[in-house]
Scaffold this active site. Structure first.
Site, mmCIF file in Angstrom:
data_model
loop_
_atom_site.group_PDB
_atom_site.id
_atom_site.type_symbol
_atom_site.label_atom_id
_atom_site.label_comp_id
_atom_site.label_asym_id
_atom_site.label_seq_id
_atom_site.Cartn_x
_atom_site.Cartn_y
_atom_site.Cartn_z
ATOM 1 N N HIS A 85 -30.130 37.808 13.971
ATOM 2 C CA HIS A 85 -30.583 36.708 14.817
ATOM 3 C C HIS A 85 -29.828 35.459 14.371
ATOM 4 C CE1 HIS A 85 -34.534 39.085 15.501
ATOM 5 N NE2 HIS A 85 -33.687 39.283 16.499
ATOM 6 N N GLU A 88 -31.408 32.714 12.252
ATOM 7 C CA GLU A 88 -32.025 33.089 10.976
ATOM 8 C C GLU A 88 -30.899 33.206 9.957
ATOM 9 O OE1 GLU A 88 -34.558 36.486 11.727
ATOM 10 O OE2 GLU A 88 -35.482 35.484 13.455
ATOM 11 N N HIS A 192 -33.616 38.860 7.627
ATOM 12 C CA HIS A 192 -34.102 37.978 8.689
ATOM 13 C C HIS A 192 -34.810 36.775 8.072
ATOM 14 C CE1 HIS A 192 -33.651 40.707 12.311
ATOM 15 N NE2 HIS A 192 -33.372 41.516 11.307
ATOM 16 N N GLU A 283 -37.636 39.955 5.537
ATOM 17 C CA GLU A 283 -37.875 38.576 5.978
ATOM 18 C C GLU A 283 -37.916 37.722 4.716
ATOM 19 O OE1 GLU A 283 -38.189 37.615 9.122
ATOM 20 O OE2 GLU A 283 -38.535 39.493 10.220
#
Length: 445
Positions: A85, A88, A192, A283
């Site tokens: 992404h 990110e 991410h 994440e």
């Protein structure tokens, strides 16, 4: 060309004095850095592009290891992917810092040296450079998240749990799918932002037997939980449950992907189902695009976890399957009893197999056309401490029967297996998929 060469020289001179700065490097700066690293460390690095973005930016991958230009038997392939992404961005920064750390500490740091001598590490810092270039410096919004065509790349892969046959594959997704066909990756993670948690497969479900207590459970669930905990407990904060405001409370800093939220067309499920590569989604920051002043702290929080996770590529058992003529048996089906994967794991072009397994006793079965089925029980120790999985080479005997002694592969595997070259081949519908799963489990039970 002269300007590019001059820029490369200046970059090399500056980086040799100051090291890699903690800031957001644009695509040109990132390319200069990777080429400079490849020039300075030719014996342990190899730089190549796996394709281009929609706007024509190269998807650069740096390979690190004792033999970076080619696979060697018994050396597992590992990869990190960042910036899927575009907005990110912390993963992109940390992977460049990881490259800097690995190359500068090789031969002087025992852990780094053993990691690069025992595995081959592939790092794709940015899968979505177009999105990065269009991103806004904002913590939560989505500007830059998608690729140039406005597509979320982490919803664009083929999905084993639903029919997404009419979906066009984006050029960045096709590049990654083709990449998976060229290397037999064993372990992977994609980085991410927007939360602090380690998420593991499955990300999706069609309500079949995999759906248990709100989670979508894979046959290797115990291994995935171990991998996720390895990262979360090696991280300075991730294991301390909720590290971000207004987000779900993640016990031990891990979550089953589907339990968090269903995600169709995700990359980690595709890696696991079709490329037999176990992958986590990491994440790693509450803020998707944090101020540059926070980057050193994020690196220090994640550095030990990034290294510890890489070491897990040595879990389980590995080896070469040889046919009755003494030749490597390519595409032999290698299964662990009790683990009925949607697509059975198979040997690669070198006859090699890798199975990430926790310590314990397991029965391994091998089936290969024209040969007797082989079954062996193995006792597996904890391999990461020794930087090597248990090695168990398997030798097949010619069958007395002309029929192939092998288990039929489910249609979804033969249709979109990682030996196929067409990225938009049709998947079966949900009903067909459920029927195929039932047939496979009956055959293997």
């Amino acid at each position: 060309m002269f300007v590019f060469t001059l820029c490369l020289f200046l970059w090399s001179w500056l980086s040799s004095i100051h090291g890699l700065e903690f800031r957001y490097h644009n695509s040109m700066e990132m390319e200069l850095y990777l080429k400079d690293i490849n020039r300075r460390f030719p014996d342990i690095t190899h730089l190549h592009s796996i394709g281009q973005s929609v706007e024509g930016r190269e998807l650069w991958v740096l390979i690190l290891g004792q033999h970076p230009r080619e696979h060697r038997t018994g050396i597992p392939e590992f990869k990190y992917v960042g910036n899927m992404h575009g907005n990110e961005v912390v993963g992109r920064v940390l992977l460049l810092q990881l490259i800097d750390y690995l190359t500068s500490h090789y031969q002087s740091d025992l852990l780094v040296t053993r990691l690069l001598n025992s595995s081959r590490v592939h790092i794709l810092p940015s899968m979505n450079p177009d999105g990065f270039e269009s991103s806004a410096r904002d913590c939560m919004y989505t500007v830059g998240r998608y690729n140039k065509n406005g597509v979320d790349l982490n919803r664009n892969f083929p999905d084993a749990f639903e029919s997404n046959t009419d979906r066009e594959r984006e050029t960045e997704v096709t590049a990654v799918m083709d990449w998976l066909k060229t290397e037999s990756f064993v372990l992977s993670a994609n980085l991410h932002g927007g939360a602090v948690v380690a998420s593991y497969p499955y990300d999706n479900s069609n309500g079949g037997s995999e759906l248990q207590r709100g989670q979508s459970i894979s046959p290797d669930d115990d291994v995935f939980i171990h991998l996720a905990k390895t990262y979360s407990y090696s991280h300075s904060e991730m294991h301390n449950r909720n590290n971000c405001q207004d987000l779900q409370d993640f016990t031990q800093g891990i979550t089953n992907g589907y339990y968090w939220y269903p995600l169709p067309g995700g990359m980690q499920d595709y890696n696991y189902v079709w490329a037999q590569c176990l992958e986590l989604t990491l994440e790693i920051s509450c803020c998707k695009y944090p101020p540059e002043a926070e980057l050193p702290g994020l690196w220090e929080a994640n550095k030990p976890a990034l290294l510890a996770y890489m070491q897990q590529v040595h879990l389980g058992v590995k080896g070469v399957v040889t046919d009755s003529y003494g030749k490597p048996a390519q595409n032999a089906v290698v299964q662990v009893v009790g683990r009925n994967n949607l697509c059975p794991f198979r040997t690669d072009r070198n006859g090699e197999y890798y199975r990430l397994l926790l310590p314990g006793n397991y029965t391994i079965t091998v089936t290969y056309p024209g040969h007797k089925a082989l079954s062996q029980t193995v006792q597996i120790p904890y391999g990461p401490d020794a930087f090597s999985a248990l090695t168990r080479n398997l030798f097949l005997q010619k069958s007395d029967y002309s029929a192939s002694a092998t288990t039929p592969l489910p249609l979804l595997c033969t249709t979109l297996g990682h030996t196929e070259s067409n990225s938009d081949t049709l998947l079966p519908g949900v009903f067909t998929t459920l029927l195929l799963l039932l047939i496979q489990r009956l055959l293997l039970s």
